[in-house]
Design a protein around this motif. Structure first.
Motif, PDB file in Angstrom:
ATOM      1  N   ALA B 571      62.876 -14.610 101.904  1.00 42.94           N
ATOM      2  CA  ALA B 571      64.119 -14.919 101.199  1.00 42.94           C
ATOM      3  C   ALA B 571      64.731 -13.645 100.621  1.00 42.94           C
ATOM      4  O   ALA B 571      65.936 -13.410 100.756  1.00 42.94           O
ATOM      5  CB  ALA B 571      63.858 -15.932 100.100  1.00 42.94           C
ATOM      6  N   VAL B 572      63.865 -12.806 100.018  1.00 41.32           N
ATOM      7  CA  VAL B 572      64.379 -11.569  99.427  1.00 41.32           C
ATOM      8  C   VAL B 572      64.986 -10.695 100.517  1.00 41.32           C
ATOM      9  O   VAL B 572      66.061 -10.109 100.356  1.00 41.32           O
ATOM     10  CB  VAL B 572      63.256 -10.820  98.664  1.00 41.32           C
ATOM     11  CG1 VAL B 572      63.711  -9.424  98.278  1.00 41.32           C
ATOM     12  CG2 VAL B 572      62.852 -11.615  97.433  1.00 41.32           C
ATOM     13  N   ALA B 574      66.317 -11.743 103.273  1.00 42.70           N
ATOM     14  CA  ALA B 574      67.575 -12.335 103.715  1.00 42.70           C
ATOM     15  C   ALA B 574      68.696 -12.026 102.728  1.00 42.70           C
ATOM     16  O   ALA B 574      69.841 -11.843 103.119  1.00 42.70           O
ATOM     17  CB  ALA B 574      67.406 -13.844 103.876  1.00 42.70           C
ATOM     18  N   ILE B 575      68.375 -11.958 101.450  1.00 42.34           N
ATOM     19  CA  ILE B 575      69.419 -11.749 100.452  1.00 42.34           C
ATOM     20  C   ILE B 575      69.838 -10.289 100.391  1.00 42.34           C
ATOM     21  O   ILE B 575      71.015  -9.971 100.423  1.00 42.34           O
ATOM     22  CB  ILE B 575      68.957 -12.225  99.056  1.00 42.34           C
ATOM     23  CG1 ILE B 575      68.741 -13.744  99.078  1.00 42.34           C
ATOM     24  CG2 ILE B 575      69.984 -11.855  97.997  1.00 42.34           C
ATOM     25  CD1 ILE B 575      68.084 -14.289  97.844  1.00 42.34           C
ATOM     26  N   MET B 576      68.862  -9.389 100.275  1.00 44.37           N
ATOM     27  CA  MET B 576      69.263  -7.999 100.059  1.00 44.37           C
ATOM     28  C   MET B 576      68.611  -7.007 101.018  1.00 44.37           C
ATOM     29  O   MET B 576      68.736  -5.798 100.837  1.00 44.37           O
ATOM     30  CB  MET B 576      69.039  -7.585  98.598  1.00 44.37           C
ATOM     31  CG  MET B 576      67.721  -7.953  97.949  1.00 44.37           C
ATOM     32  SD  MET B 576      66.306  -6.947  98.409  1.00 44.37           S
ATOM     33  CE  MET B 576      66.728  -5.438  97.553  1.00 44.37           C
ATOM     34  N   ALA B 578      65.541  -6.084 101.805  1.00 48.59           N
ATOM     35  CA  ALA B 578      64.336  -5.286 101.556  1.00 48.59           C
ATOM     36  C   ALA B 578      63.301  -5.548 102.660  1.00 48.59           C
ATOM     37  O   ALA B 578      63.299  -6.611 103.274  1.00 48.59           O
ATOM     38  CB  ALA B 578      63.748  -5.656 100.204  1.00 48.59           C
TER      39      ALA B 578
END
Lengths: 378, 735
Positions: B571-572, B574-576, B578
C-alpha cells in the motif's frame, strides 16, 4: 429570520481540493515509510471519536471534537489489522482521486477486499469494519468524506418552493410528484447549487410516511416552504443540505419528530452535531433549529385517545435520562421539562398518532397552529 | 496352608467311620508343606493368575535374572526374548495357546552343579540374604515360571548355559518335583554351540538380523544362559503386555540392548473398545526401535553399567527386636566370646566406636561385656537405645539410581513429548533400609491431551505393570498438587493432560505388597520422597508451561504482524512509490525484535543433554525438544506465505533450501502438537503395530540411536538462534 451568511469554507475548486487530499494521503504514507525504515513503529494518529472526547461549545452551540487522539500502531496486537486496513483504504482513495471517480461505502469495502497473501484471512471481515476505518481516515486526514471521493447511499427526500442545479441538471422541487427529490450524499456547492428559492422556511419531518402525508396535502405549497425528510436519524447529506439552506438562504428549520428519546436525539444531532461526527459539526450543525413537536403535553392539549400511547421501556427511560444529562440539554429548562414530561407520561407518541384525530389533522391544524403561535422548543 | 485345610475338611468323614480320632491319629497326617506345593496351588500370588499374565511374568522373571547376572558380572547386557507359537493353527480367539518362551543373555553363565538349584527350587537364591540392590529378591521367580510351564504343558524347561568362554555348553532339561521342591534332570548333555543355532533361524527377521551380526552371535555371547519354558499362555499387545514390559525395561535400563521376537500370531483382543484406548496410550509411548520383519530391537542408549552397588550391614533402626535377638545368637555362634562392642560395630552399619561404647553404657553395660552375657531384658533395652539414638542414615553406595541424565535419555527414547524433566532425590531410609526415589515427567508433544496422565513405575529398574492403584507411587501422584503447575487434576486423582509420569524406587529391599512384585507398599517415608521428587519435576514443568504460554503469545503476535506487513508495504508503495521490499524487510526486522521472546525462551531453556561430555547429571534435569514446540508457535503461519510480486525478487535468499525444509518439518510437528487429541483418536482406530507409527528409525548403529537422536534435536535447537536471518521464522514467507 437570520440573514444570508457567507459559506463557512472558502470555495475551492474540485481540483484544488483533490490535490490537497492527495497530499495528505502521501504525507501519511511517507511518514509510515520513514518511520519503518528508521526502525520505528509506523503509526497513524486517529482523533478519538467518543463522548469523552466530545466538547460542548456553548458559545457556538455545537459539539466539537476534543484534542484526544489515539496512535494506531502496527505493533499493537489489537491495532495491527486496522493499521493495515487504514493503509489499504488510503491507497484506494488515492486511486479514486486519480481516476476522478467516487465510490459508495460498500464500494470501498469491495475495493479494499482481498485475501491477505499467504493466509485465509480477508482484509475486511464486513462492511462495518471498512466504514469505521473510513470514518477514522476522515478525521486523521481532516478531510471530508466527499473529499475522499466516497459517498453514502441516498436517504432523504425534499420537495418545495426551490429550484436547484444538481450536477448541472436543473431540478424544480415543486414538480417532483409524489416521490420527491432524493437528497444525494454529497450536496456541496460544486454538486448542488441553489438557483431560485421562494420558500420562507424548511419543515423537516422524521420519516417518509409523515413526509408523504404533508406532500399529498401540498403543505409546502400552501405554506410556501421546503419539506424534507431524513429516514430517522438524517444522514450527512440531508443535514448538510439543511445547514446550507439555513446558512446560505437564511431559512429557519423546523422539525417534526416523534415524542420519544430517539426523536429528541435526532433534534439534538441536527442542532449541534453528533458525537461520532463531532469533527463535522462546524458544517453540519444548525444551532437555531426549532422543535415543533410532538410534545409530551400534546397528549392532553390535542385530546388524544389512550390508544396512541406506547409505553416507555427500560431502555427508553435510560436513554431519556442520558439525553437529559447531556451538557447541551442539562442547563436547558425547556428541554428538561419536556423530557420530564415524557417520563411522567410514561409513554411515547409518534407523529402518526395525530391521525387518530383526523387524516390531515397534522398538516391542516397541528403544524400551522404551532407555527402561528410560535410554540416550539429551541 | 492348603494342605492343612484339606486335612480339616477330611476330618468329619473319618470321624463317622472311626469315631476315635485323637491327637495321635491326626499327627500321622500332619506333615511339612513344600513351598513348591504351596505356590503351585496359589500361583496367583506369584503373578500367574491368567494365561496372559503368566506369559508376561515368565518373561519378566527371566529378563530380571539376566540383567542382574550381567550387571553383577559387569557385562553390558545383551538380551534376546523370543516367543514361539507352538500351536499356530489354534483359532485366534482361543483363551490360551501353547507357546515357547526363550530368554537368552550374555551373562556369566551358571556352573553345572548350581543349575538344578537355581531353576528347580523355590526360595533358592543369592539375593535374599543380603542387603544389596538387585532386581530379584526372593529367589522364587524363574523356578516358579518353570513350574507353571510344567504344570500347564508337562514339558520341562530347557537350559543352555555356558559359564566359561571356550568351554562346552551345558544343555539341561529340568522338571520340578513340587513335592520335594527339587528339580529332576530329564536331559543332560554337553553341546558345543552357544547360543543355540535353532534360535537364529526362527523367522525371516531373525535370519536377517543374524546376518548383520545383530542377533545371538557367538562373539557377543562368549558366556551366557538361555532358558526356554513351554507354557500355556496368551500373547496380546496393549497395557500390561510383554511389549510394554520390554519397552519400559528399555527405558529404565538404557545400558541394555534387548531384541524381541514376538510370535507370528497375535491373539486378537476380545474387548476391542477397552484395548483401543489402551493402545492409544501405548502408542503414545513410542519407542526408539527398529522393527524389521517383526523383530523389535531396543537399542543400547548408554555404554556405562550402572554404578556397582555395595552390600551393607543392617542399620540399627531397621531391625526388629526378634531379629536383634537372632543376630545376637548368631554372633555368639560364630564368634565365641565376642563382645557387645564388637558385635555392634561388625553387624551394623553406621555404628562408630564411640557410638558403640555409648550404647553399651546407656544400657548399663561396658564395651567389654560379652554377647553371651546379654539376656533378653538387656537386648530389649538395647533395642530401645537403637530407636532413640541419633545415627547417620545408612550408606547409600548400596544403591544405584538411574541418574537424572539417564532418566532423561530413557524418557526421550521412549516417550515422544516436548518437555522432559527429571529429578533424583537424596537417599532416605524407611525401616532402616536405604532407598532412593527418582521421578521424571514428559509433557506435550504427541501425548494424548485429554486422558489422565500415564504413570509408569519402576522398582530397582524393573517395570511394575499391575495393581497401579495399590502402589505407593500412585498415591504420591494423586496427592501431589498438579494444579500448581498449570495442569488440570480432578480432586484427589491423577492429573489430566499430555503427561507421562515415571517413578523409580531404588532400594536394597523394595517393600512389595505381594510376592508377584506389582506394587510398592505405602510407607510414609517412601510416599513423602516420591511426592518431593514429583514436586521438583512439577515445578520445572510449571515454569516451562508459563514460559511457553508467553512464548506462544509472542509467537502469535509476531505472526499477526508478519501477516500484515506485506500488505502495508504494498500500500505504501502504491501511494508514494517507496521500495516495498525495503519497507517489508525493515518492518519484519522490527516485528522479530519486538517478539524476540518467542525466540529467546527457546534458546534460554534449550538445555539439551550433552552426551559427549559426562559432566555429571544435568543441573536442572530439564530437556526441551524444540521441534515439538516451535511449530505450535508458527502454527498459524504454517502455510508458507505466497510470494508477493514486488518486481524485484532477484535477490533471493540464499538459505531457501534450508528454511524450506525446516518449515515443512515444523509444519508436521505443529499438527501433531495441536491436534494431539484428534490424532490419538485416529490412532485408536488403526492397529497397534502400525499405530506406533512414528517409529523413529535409528540411522546408524542401533546402539547410538538415542545419541544420534539427541544430537539431531540439539542441532535443530541451535539453528533457531534469534538474529540469524536464516532461521525458519524469517524469510520464507515472502520470497
Amino acid at each position: 429570520m437570520a440573514k444570508q451568511k457567507t459559506p463557512s469554507a472558502p470555495a475551492r475548486t474540485k481540483k484544488e481540493r483533490d490535490a490537497a487530499t492527495e497530499k495528505k494521503i502521501v504525507t501519511l504514507a511517507t511518514d509510515v515509510a520513514k518511520r519503518s525504515l528508521a526502525g520505528n513503529e509506523p503509526i497513524v494518529r486517529v482523533p478519538t471519536r467518543t463522548k469523552s472526547n466530545t466538547l460542548w461549545n456553548k458559545k457556538k452551540g455545537i459539539l466539537q471534537m476534543g484534542p484526544a487522539a489515539q496512535e494506531r500502531g502496527l505493533f499493537n496486537l489489537s491495532q495491527a489489522k486496522s493499521f493495515m486496513q487504514t493503509m489499504l483504504h488510503s491507497s484506494s482513495i488515492k486511486d479514486l482521486i486519480a481516476a476522478e471517480k467516487t465510490l459508495s461505502l460498500r464500494g470501498m469495502f469491495y475495493k479494499g477486499l482481498h485475501t491477505v497473501a499467504g493466509t485465509k484471512e480477508k482484509t475486511f471481515a464486513d462492511q462495518d469494519e471498512s466504514d469505521g476505518i473510513l470514518e477514522d481516515l476522515e478525521v486523521s486526514l481532516a478531510a471530508l468524506r466527499e473529499e475522499l471521493h466516497i459517498f453514502a447511499k441516498k436517504a432523504g427526500t425534499m420537495v418545495g418552493n426551490i429550484t436547484i442545479i444538481d450536477s448541472g441538471d436543473e431540478i424544480d422541487c415543486r414538480r417532483m410528484g409524489s416521490g420527491g427529490y432524493a437528497i444525494p450524499s454529497i450536496v456541496e456547492p460544486d454538486v448542488i447549487k441553489f438557483k431560485k428559492c421562494d420558500a420562507k422556511f424548511v419543515l423537516h419531518v422524521e420519516k417518509n410516511t409523515v413526509w408523504s402525508r404533508f406532500n399529498e396535502d401540498r403543505f409546502w405549497e400552501k405554506h410556501n416552504c421546503i419539506l424534507t425528510e431524513g429516514g430517522g436519524q438524517p444522514p450527512r447529506g440531508v443535514r448538510r443540505l439543511l445547514r446550507r439552506l439555513n446558512e446560505e438562504l437564511g431559512l429557519p428549520v423546523y422539525c417534526l419528530l416523534d415524542c420519544d428519546p430517539w426523536g429528541h436525539y435526532i433534534y439534538s444531532v441536527i442542532k449541534q452535531g453528533s458525537i461520532s461526527l463531532a469533527f463535522e459539526s462546524e458544517r453540519l450543525a444548525i444551532p437555531d433549529v426549532k422543535y415543533l413537536g410532538i410534545r409530551a403535553s400534546d397528549y392532553r392539549a390535542c385530546g388524544l385517545s389512550d390508544d396512541v400511547q406506547i409505553a416507555l421501556n427500560d431502555t427508553d427511560i435510560k436513554r431519556a435520562k442520558e439525553i437529559a444529562a447531556y451538557p447541551w440539554f442539562e442547563g436547558h429548562k425547556g428541554w428538561q421539562r419536556e423530557i420530564a414530561g415524557m417520563l411522567n407520561n410514561g409513554f411515547k407518541m409518534e407523529v402518526e398518532s395525530l391521525i387518530t384525530k383526523d387524516i390531515s389533522y397534522v398538516t391542516e391544524t397541528y403544524v400551522p397552529e404551532r407555527l402561528k403561535a410560535k410554540d416550539w422548543l429551541e | 496352608m492348603a494342605a492343612k485345610e484339606a486335612a480339616v475338611v477330611a476330618e468329619p468323614k473319618k470321624k463317622s467311620a472311626t469315631p476315635k480320632v485323637d491327637a495321635e491319629s491326626m499327627a500321622t497326617r500332619q506333615r511339612d508343606i513344600s513351598v513348591s506345593e504351596f505356590f503351585a496351588k496359589n500361583r496367583h500370588l506369584l503373578g500367574f493368575d491368567n494365561p496372559r499374565k503368566a506369559m508376561l511374568t515368565t518373561i519378566k522373571e527371566a529378563v530380571d535374572n539376566s540383567l542382574d547376572a550381567c550387571e553383577e558380572a559387569e557385562i553390558l547386557p545383551e538380551i534376546a526374548v523370543i516367543i514361539e507359537d507352538l500351536e499356530p493353527t489354534r483359532p485366534a480367539t482361543a483363551k490360551s495357546s501353547r507357546y515357547r518362551v526363550t530368554v537368552v543373555d550374555n551373562g556369566p553363565g551358571i556352573v553345572r552343579k548350581q543349575v538344578e538349584n537355581i531353576f528347580g527350587r523355590l526360595l533358592y537364591g543369592s539375593k535374599f540374604h543380603r542387603l544389596k540392590m538387585s532386581r530379584g529378591q526372593q529367589g522364587i521367580g524363574i523356578s516358579a515360571a518353570g513350574m507353571y510351564g510344567l504344570i500347564t504343558t508337562g514339558r520341562p524347561m530347557a537350559i543352555f548355559t555356558k559359564p566359561k568362554a571356550g568351554q562346552p555348553t551345558h544343555h539341561i532339561e529340568l522338571a520340578m518335583n513340587t513335592k520335594t521342591n527339587r528339580a529332576e534332570v530329564t536331559f543332560d548333555k554337553e553341546v558345543k554351540v552357544f547360543p543355540p543355532d535353532r534360535l537364529r533361524n526362527l523367522t525371516a527377521g531373525t535370519r536377517a538380523l543374524a546376518e548383520q551380526s545383530g542377533f545371538l552371535t557367538a562373539e557377543e555371547f562368549p558366556t551366557g544362559t538361555s532358558v526356554s519354558i513351554e507354557l500355556d499362555g496368551k500373547y496380546q499387545r496393549g497395557r500390561g503386555s510383554v511389549d510394554e514390559f520390554l519397552e519400559l525395561t528399555a527405558i529404565a535400563n538404557p545400558h541394555a540392548r534387548i531384541v524381541f521376537v514376538p510370535p507370528t500370531r497375535v491373539t486378537e483382543d476380545d474387548e476391542p473398545d477397552v484395548l483401543t484406548a489402551a493402545e492409544a496410550s501405548a502408542a503414545a509411548v513410542a519407542k526408539v526401535t527398529t522393527e524389521t520383519n517383526g523383530v523389535i530391537v531396543f537399542p543400547r542408549g548408554v555404554h556405562e553399567l550402572p554404578r556397582e552397588t555395595k552390600e551393607i550391614q543392617p542399620h540399627p533402626k531397621g531391625i526388629e527386636l526378634g531379629i536383634l535377638l537372632q543376630m545376637l545368637k548368631d554372633y555368639e555362634a560364630t564368634e565365641k566370646g565376642g563382645t557387645l562392642f564388637k558385635f555392634l560395630q561388625e553387624c551394623f552399619c553406621r555404628v562408630s566406636a564411640s557410638t558403640a561404647s555409648g550404647m553399651c553404657e546407656s544400657i548399663g553395660l561396658t564395651s567389654r561385656t560379652k554377647v553371651a552375657d546379654i539376656g533378653p531384658p538387656q537386648a530389649e533395652k538395647l533395642f530401645k537405645v537403637f530407636q532413640e539414638s541419633k545415627l547417620a542414615p545408612p550408606p547409600t553406595d548400596c544403591l544405584a539410581p538411574i541418574g537424572v541424565r539417564q532418566l532423561l535419555a530413557g524418557m526421550l527414547k521412549g516417550v515422544r513429548a516436548e518437555f522432559y524433566a527429571a529429578s533424583s532425590r537424596e537417599a532416605d531410609v524407611y525401616r532402616g533400609r536405604p532407598f532412593q526415589i527418582e521421578a521424571a515427567i514428559a509433557f506435550g508433544g504427541e501425548l494424548p491431551g485429554d486422558e489422565t496422565a500415564r504413570v509408569i513405575r519402576f522398582a530397582n529398574r524393573v517395570p511394575l505393570l499391575f495393581q497401579q492403584s495399590a502402589c505407593s507411587s500412585f498415591k504420591a501422584v494423586s496427592e501431589t498438587g498438579w494444579k500448581n503447575y498449570n495442569l488440570s487434576q480432578p480432586r484427589g486423582g491423577i492429573p489430566v493432560g499430555p503427561l507421562v509420569i515415571m517413578i523409580h524406587m531404588a532400594s536394597v529391599w523394595v517393600p512389595f505388597t505381594s510376592e508377584s512384585k506389582e506394587a510398592i507398599a505405602d510407607y510414609d517415608e517412601i510416599r513423602k520422597e516420591m511426592k518431593l521428587a514429583l514436586m521438583e519435576c512439577g515445578r520445572k514443568l510449571g515454569t516451562y508451561l508459563r514460559k511457553r504460554q508467553r512464548m506462544r503469545r509472542e509467537g502469535l503476535r509476531r505472526d499477526v504482524f508478519e501477516r500484515y506487513i506485506g500488505e502495508i508495504a504494498k500500500a505504501v508503495h502504491a501511494i508514494m512509490g517507496a521500495d516495498p521490499k525495503a519497507i517489508y524487510d525493515a518492518l519484519l526486522e522490527q516485528a522479530n525484535a519486538r517478539t524476540a521472546v518467542a525466540d529467546q525462551v527457546l534458546d534460554e531453556d534449550g538445555k539439551v543433554i550433552k552426551d559427549e561430555e559426562p559432566s555429571g547429571p544435568d543441573d536442572d534435569g530439564v530437556l526441551i525438544v524444540h521441534d515439538a514446540i516451535a511449530p505450535a508457535v508458527a502454527q498459524l503461519s504454517s502455510t508458507p506465505f505466497a510470494p508477493l510480486d514486488f518486481g524485484n525478487t532477484a535477490k533471493k535468499q540464499s538459505g531457501a533450501g534450508v528454511t524450506g525444509k525446516s518449515n515443512t518439518s515444523s509444519k508436521a510437528g505443529s499438527k501433531a502438537s495441536s491436534k494431539s487429541g484428534s490424532k490419538s483418536a485416529a490412532r485408536a482406530n488403526s492397529k497397534p503395530d502400525s499405530a506406533a507409527s512414528p517409529k523413529r528409525t535409528a540411522k546408524k548403529a542401533p546402539e547410538s540411536a538415542a545419541r544420534t537422536e539427541l544430537r539431531a534435536r540439539a542441532a535443530k535447537a541451535a539453528s533457531r538462534k534469534p538474529g540469524s536471518n536464516k532461521s525458519s521464522n524469517d524469510g520464507p514467507r515472502l520470497f
